[in-house]
Design a protein around this motif. Sequence first.
Motif, PDB file in Angstrom:
ATOM      1  N   PHE A   4     -25.343  16.689 -18.919  1.00 30.97           N
ATOM      2  CA  PHE A   4     -26.066  15.424 -19.089  1.00 30.97           C
ATOM      3  C   PHE A   4     -25.102  14.283 -19.407  1.00 30.97           C
ATOM      4  CE2 PHE A   4     -27.731  12.632 -22.507  1.00 30.97           C
ATOM      5  CZ  PHE A   4     -28.587  11.855 -21.737  1.00 30.97           C
ATOM      6  N   ILE A   5     -24.180  14.510 -20.335  1.00 31.56           N
ATOM      7  CA  ILE A   5     -23.197  13.489 -20.706  1.00 31.56           C
ATOM      8  C   ILE A   5     -22.315  13.142 -19.512  1.00 31.56           C
ATOM      9  CG2 ILE A   5     -21.175  13.022 -22.157  1.00 31.56           C
ATOM     10  CD1 ILE A   5     -22.515  14.722 -24.340  1.00 31.56           C
ATOM     11  N   ALA A  30     -29.309  21.824 -14.275  1.00 36.27           N
ATOM     12  CA  ALA A  30     -29.016  21.816 -15.712  1.00 36.27           C
ATOM     13  C   ALA A  30     -29.724  20.661 -16.414  1.00 36.27           C
ATOM     14  CB  ALA A  30     -27.509  21.726 -15.934  1.00 36.27           C
ATOM     15  N   VAL A  31     -29.673  19.478 -15.808  1.00 35.48           N
ATOM     16  CA  VAL A  31     -30.331  18.320 -16.419  1.00 35.48           C
ATOM     17  C   VAL A  31     -31.846  18.476 -16.369  1.00 35.48           C
ATOM     18  CG1 VAL A  31     -30.715  15.833 -16.229  1.00 35.48           C
ATOM     19  CG2 VAL A  31     -28.406  16.761 -15.980  1.00 35.48           C
ATOM     20  N   SER A  32     -32.364  18.996 -15.268  1.00 34.04           N
ATOM     21  CA  SER A  32     -33.813  19.214 -15.157  1.00 34.04           C
ATOM     22  C   SER A  32     -34.293  20.203 -16.211  1.00 34.04           C
ATOM     23  CB  SER A  32     -34.165  19.724 -13.757  1.00 34.04           C
ATOM     24  OG  SER A  32     -33.884  18.742 -12.778  1.00 34.04           O
ATOM     25  N   ALA A  33     -33.496  21.254 -16.442  1.00 35.06           N
ATOM     26  CA  ALA A  33     -33.856  22.242 -17.460  1.00 35.06           C
ATOM     27  C   ALA A  33     -33.848  21.609 -18.852  1.00 35.06           C
ATOM     28  CB  ALA A  33     -32.887  23.420 -17.410  1.00 35.06           C
ATOM     29  N   LEU A  34     -32.883  20.729 -19.089  1.00 37.49           N
ATOM     30  CA  LEU A  34     -32.812  20.042 -20.382  1.00 37.49           C
ATOM     31  C   LEU A  34     -34.030  19.142 -20.576  1.00 37.49           C
ATOM     32  CD1 LEU A  34     -31.214  19.367 -22.961  1.00 37.49           C
ATOM     33  CD2 LEU A  34     -29.988  17.619 -21.649  1.00 37.49           C
ATOM     34  N   GLU A  35     -34.415  18.425 -19.532  1.00 40.61           N
ATOM     35  CA  GLU A  35     -35.592  17.556 -19.613  1.00 40.61           C
ATOM     36  C   GLU A  35     -36.856  18.376 -19.862  1.00 40.61           C
ATOM     37  OE1 GLU A  35     -34.502  13.697 -16.855  1.00 40.61           O
ATOM     38  OE2 GLU A  35     -35.094  15.555 -15.837  1.00 40.61           O
ATOM     39  N   LYS A  41     -38.268  12.699 -19.823  1.00 43.05           N
ATOM     40  CA  LYS A  41     -37.305  12.312 -18.807  1.00 43.05           C
ATOM     41  C   LYS A  41     -36.106  11.634 -19.463  1.00 43.05           C
ATOM     42  CE  LYS A  41     -39.112  13.454 -14.790  1.00 43.05           C
ATOM     43  NZ  LYS A  41     -38.381  14.349 -13.851  1.00 43.05           N
ATOM     44  N   LEU A  42     -34.907  12.024 -19.048  1.00 47.97           N
ATOM     45  CA  LEU A  42     -33.685  11.419 -19.572  1.00 47.97           C
ATOM     46  C   LEU A  42     -33.107  10.388 -18.609  1.00 47.97           C
ATOM     47  CD1 LEU A  42     -31.989  14.643 -20.992  1.00 47.97           C
ATOM     48  CD2 LEU A  42     -33.294  12.915 -22.247  1.00 47.97           C
TER      49      LEU A  42
END
Length: 296
Positions: A4-5, A30-35, A41-42
């Motif tokens: 994400f970073i 990875a970002v979708s899993a984090l969201e 939504k990030l």
Amino acid sequence: MKVFIAVEANNGFASAAESLSISAPAATRAVSALETTLNTKLFHRTTRRIRLTEAGRLYLVEAKRLLEDLKALEAKVTGAHLAPAGEINVTAPILFGERYITPIIAKFLVDFPQVSVNAYMYDHIIDLIEHNIDVAIRIGKPKDSSLYATTVGYVGRVTCTTPQYLANNHPIHTPEDLKHHSIVYPTSFNEPAVWTYHKEGKAQAIKVKPRYQCNQNRSAIEAVKHGFGVTRCMSYQVADELASGELVSVLTDYEDAILPIQAVSLEGRYNQEKVKQFIGYVKEALGNNEYLNARN
């Protein structure tokens, strides 16, 4: 979190994936899993660009801090020395920041090539969390007890003018004598023109009649240096002029008690190596300055 970073830093999934040596689909997943985990939504995504949502901006600040804390913890456990690295956000009063904090920042950057600094100079107090500030240099004791404060020096107020002006005008022995003088008053224009002095534990409020009012201390000081009137400011603002004799102080027996200069940070950030090292640099530099370390 690292993905994400990287996506934010590289302005896209493909470039972030390349920087991390993973595939673009893997970065996206990875970002979708984090969201999904965060249930928010990030990023706002379009076919041409991405940008952080409000939640994403908040998460980014804390994610960076958590990763830095993790690095520091790992170094502590393994006994490794962790040199300061990363970004530091610093705020300070304008004139104090320009004269004293900027040279410290420059030396810190030379000594630690892996560090970058963002400096915000304001004459008003800003919220450390809202502006993602790591270190705030403030005059006086912090009102928020949740902040971690390190005293790095001391200053006081000083009433001053030029030797030439003093020689050619009414003597200034007591605060009442100011009524005979041209007053240069730095102000925000929404406060009464009052200077409060103290002697033997008693306060004496003097209502002055400014002939020149301005919203910047630097302008007030320059007017006095050019031979016009008397002003009152913080001692650090005229330290060089007092040392050279360009300005002289009056009413020293009536000035307020000294005020601490403090390096303030959020409790969780103080433990970061870069923050501790920077505060140490500030304390050492200001401690060696006689005009910023006098307690009387």
